[in-house]
Design an enzyme around this catalytic site. Structure first.
Site, PDB file in Angstrom:
ATOM      1  N   TRP A 180       0.895  -1.171  -0.093  1.00 47.41           N
ATOM      2  CA  TRP A 180      -0.012   0.029   0.078  1.00 47.41           C
ATOM      3  C   TRP A 180       0.726   1.205  -0.121  1.00 47.41           C
ATOM      4  CZ3 TRP A 180      -0.034   4.114   3.339  1.00 47.41           C
ATOM      5  CH2 TRP A 180      -1.033   4.921   3.135  1.00 47.41           C
ATOM      6  N   GLU A 221      -3.459  -3.326  -1.687  1.00 46.66           N
ATOM      7  CA  GLU A 221      -4.362  -2.662  -1.066  1.00 46.66           C
ATOM      8  C   GLU A 221      -4.852  -1.302  -1.733  1.00 46.66           C
ATOM      9  OE1 GLU A 221      -5.072  -0.623   3.559  1.00 46.66           O
ATOM     10  OE2 GLU A 221      -3.255  -1.657   2.959  1.00 46.66           O
ATOM     11  N   LYS A 223      -6.877   2.622  -1.788  1.00 51.61           N
ATOM     12  CA  LYS A 223      -7.487   3.623  -1.002  1.00 51.61           C
ATOM     13  C   LYS A 223      -8.240   4.570  -1.626  1.00 51.61           C
ATOM     14  CE  LYS A 223      -6.233   6.308   3.172  1.00 51.61           C
ATOM     15  NZ  LYS A 223      -5.073   6.586   4.024  1.00 51.61           N
ATOM     16  N   ASP A 256      -9.344  -2.607   3.109  1.00 50.25           N
ATOM     17  CA  ASP A 256      -9.595  -1.872   4.375  1.00 50.25           C
ATOM     18  C   ASP A 256     -10.609  -1.095   4.478  1.00 50.25           C
ATOM     19  OD1 ASP A 256      -9.112   0.181   6.060  1.00 50.25           O
ATOM     20  OD2 ASP A 256      -7.157  -0.147   6.494  1.00 50.25           O
ATOM     21  N   HIS A 259     -11.323   2.353   3.610  1.00 53.46           N
ATOM     22  CA  HIS A 259     -10.731   2.784   2.270  1.00 53.46           C
ATOM     23  C   HIS A 259     -11.837   3.032   1.082  1.00 53.46           C
ATOM     24  CE1 HIS A 259      -6.116   2.041   3.409  1.00 53.46           C
ATOM     25  NE2 HIS A 259      -6.735   2.785   4.336  1.00 53.46           N
ATOM     26  N   HIS A 283      -8.208  -5.700   6.300  1.00 52.76           N
ATOM     27  CA  HIS A 283      -7.688  -4.600   7.171  1.00 52.76           C
ATOM     28  C   HIS A 283      -9.086  -4.303   7.957  1.00 52.76           C
ATOM     29  CE1 HIS A 283      -3.085  -3.478   6.426  1.00 52.76           C
ATOM     30  NE2 HIS A 283      -3.606  -4.982   6.441  1.00 52.76           N
ATOM     31  N   ASP A 291     -11.047   8.018   6.617  1.00 53.03           N
ATOM     32  CA  ASP A 291     -10.067   6.907   7.011  1.00 53.03           C
ATOM     33  C   ASP A 291      -9.604   7.169   8.349  1.00 53.03           C
ATOM     34  OD1 ASP A 291      -8.715   4.272   6.785  1.00 53.03           O
ATOM     35  OD2 ASP A 291      -7.193   5.195   5.943  1.00 53.03           O
ATOM     36  N   ASP A 293      -9.164   5.388  11.118  1.00 51.97           N
ATOM     37  CA  ASP A 293      -8.390   4.460  11.971  1.00 51.97           C
ATOM     38  C   ASP A 293      -8.931   4.486  13.342  1.00 51.97           C
ATOM     39  OD1 ASP A 293      -6.797   2.755   9.947  1.00 51.97           O
ATOM     40  OD2 ASP A 293      -6.057   4.779   9.634  1.00 51.97           O
ATOM     41  N   ASP A 324      -6.224  -2.709  11.766  1.00 50.52           N
ATOM     42  CA  ASP A 324      -5.481  -1.719  11.439  1.00 50.52           C
ATOM     43  C   ASP A 324      -6.185  -0.599  11.992  1.00 50.52           C
ATOM     44  OD1 ASP A 324      -3.807   0.053  10.317  1.00 50.52           O
ATOM     45  OD2 ASP A 324      -4.379  -0.405   8.198  1.00 50.52           O
TER      46      ASP A 324
END
Length: 417
Positions: A180, A221, A223, A256, A259, A283, A291, A293, A324
């Site tokens: 990524w 990955e 995004k 993810d 994302h 993820h 995003d 997290d 993640d």
């Protein structure tokens, strides 16, 4: 109370013992970067994060050294049922005796202490090249128009293939290696295709490094955007999925759930991808408007992601699960533990569904009965089953683990500042 709860689930067509046994053997990757706010050990620990990554908060007790980080990980492992799998970024290389190597020159020996750590605890280990927070981001990496920049980062990716192979062979478990980057543009680009062509060619070059796909599982990955790259990212969803689809013999897609656009849900994408891919990676995080997290909660989308993993046979080696997130505004051990336990809860909740019966009701178009069954499952005594899972796996129950975190903060974390 557990026996009574088991009877109620049995009446709904659920084998509780089978669910507990299955979850015991599920491996979830525990991300090392929650413990030190994604700082790593290979460059200045006070450097700014780049690549669209941002950690907010300054809660006391951040791990500053490999030994501190490993001690914190040990604490988390003691607080969760089952054994996790480690997940490292390349920036967590450990150098000794004054040695240092730039990211294009990293070697397996720089992760020998992590291998020792994992072996002593019976853990596998996943791995991630670190294409951010480095002086040689220009700010692009694999898609840069500068050939020397691209070459540096391609060599970094190849080094990470070799390190991933080392981890897999030493620990006896496959290593998922995730590619990524935060490559993209803040404003409207003048050229969208050539950066993506360079990106594709760079990934091709990385994956030209020899590896056994049964041992090393490279991922691509995507995004949708990041801080500073709001208008365009090279590794969009379409790019990542198409790359993985065209190269199924040497890589797998990674999703993810932070994302994507806010109206998209990864739970619906899991069965779509498993229709075409033998294997995928996830993820699991919690986006709040972007995003961001945040720590994983036992919320609706987390439960739905877990349900789709179970429904689609993902626990039979088809879905590689990793966490993640990185929250520096609260106790980091608590954040780690909360998220890990919550995804285990989500998987257990999913395993306690009468999947075959629900499928049958759908196929017979008995949608009223399907709705009622799904709703009534929500009020079965799930908490008693979760408590039993914790007991059987020598982990503290809900209500008992957080005081242990507070004690660790008092005795260990508070002394780091």
């Amino acid at each position: 109370m557990f026996e009574e709860a088991k009877k109620k689930y049995s009446a709904a067509g659920v084998d509780v013992e089978a669910a507990l046994e299955k979850l015991k053997n599920v491996s979830i990757s525990l991300h090392c970067w929650q413990g030190d706010d994604v700082r790593g050990f290979d460059t200045d620990p006070n450097k700014p994060l780049t690549g669209g990554i941002q950690t907010t908060g300054n809660y006391p007790g951040r791990a500053r050294t490999p030994d501190e980080l490993m001690a914190d990980i040990d604490k988390v492992i003691s607080l969760v049922p089952g054994k996790p799998k480690m997940n490292l970024h390349a920036s967590y290389a450990i150098f000794e005796d004054g040695e240092w190597a730039d990211r294009d020159k990293l070697e397996p020996k720089h992760f020998a202490k992590w291998v020792k750590f994992c072996k002593e605890r019976g853990l596998g280990c996943d791995f991630n090249p670190t294409f951010f927070s480095h002086p040689k981001c220009d700010p692009l990496t694999l898609s840069s128009p500068n050939e020397e920049t691209r070459k540096f980062w391609i060599e970094h990716g190849k080094a990470c293939i070799r390190i991933s192979n080392y981890l897999a062979e030493e620990l006896g478990q496959p290593c998922v290696m995730n590619i990524w980057t935060g490559d993209g543009f803040k404003d409207i680009p003048g050229d969208r295709i050539n950066p993506r062509i360079r990106y594709r060619e760079s990934i091709d070059a990385i994956l030209s490094e020899p590896y056994d796909f049964k041992k090393v599982k490279p991922c691509v990955e995507s995004k949708v955007f990041g801080i500073g790259v709001e208008s365009y990212t090279m590794g969009s969803s379409e790019f990542a999925l198409l790359y993985a689809a065209v190269n199924q013999d040497k890589c797998i897609p990674l999703m993810d759930n932070g994302h994507y656009h806010p109206t998209e849900v990864v739970s619906d994408k899991i069965p779509a991808l498993l229709t075409f891919f033998k294997e995928i990676a996830l993820h699991v995080t919690r986006p709040v408007r972007w995003d961001s997290d945040h720590v994983v909660l036992f919320d609706d989308e987390t439960k739905e992601i877990a349900r789709e993993i179970v429904r689609c046979g993902g626990l039979e080696g088809r879905v590689n699960i990793a966490l993640d997130y990185f929250d520096a505004s609260i106790n980091r051990i608590s954040a780690w533990t909360t998220g890990y336990r919550n995804f285990q809860k989500a998987l257990l909740f999913a395993l306690l569904q009468p999947v075959d019966e629900l499928k049958k009701l759908q196929d017979e178009q008995k949608f009223s009965a399907l709705m009622v069954a799904q709703e009534e499952l929500k009020t079965l005594p799930f908490g008693e089953i979760w408590a039993e899972f914790c007991k059987r796996n020598d982990a503290p129950l809900d209500g008992a683990w957080f005081p242990l975190v507070e004690e660790y903060e008092k005795n260990v974390l508070s002394k780091r500042n």
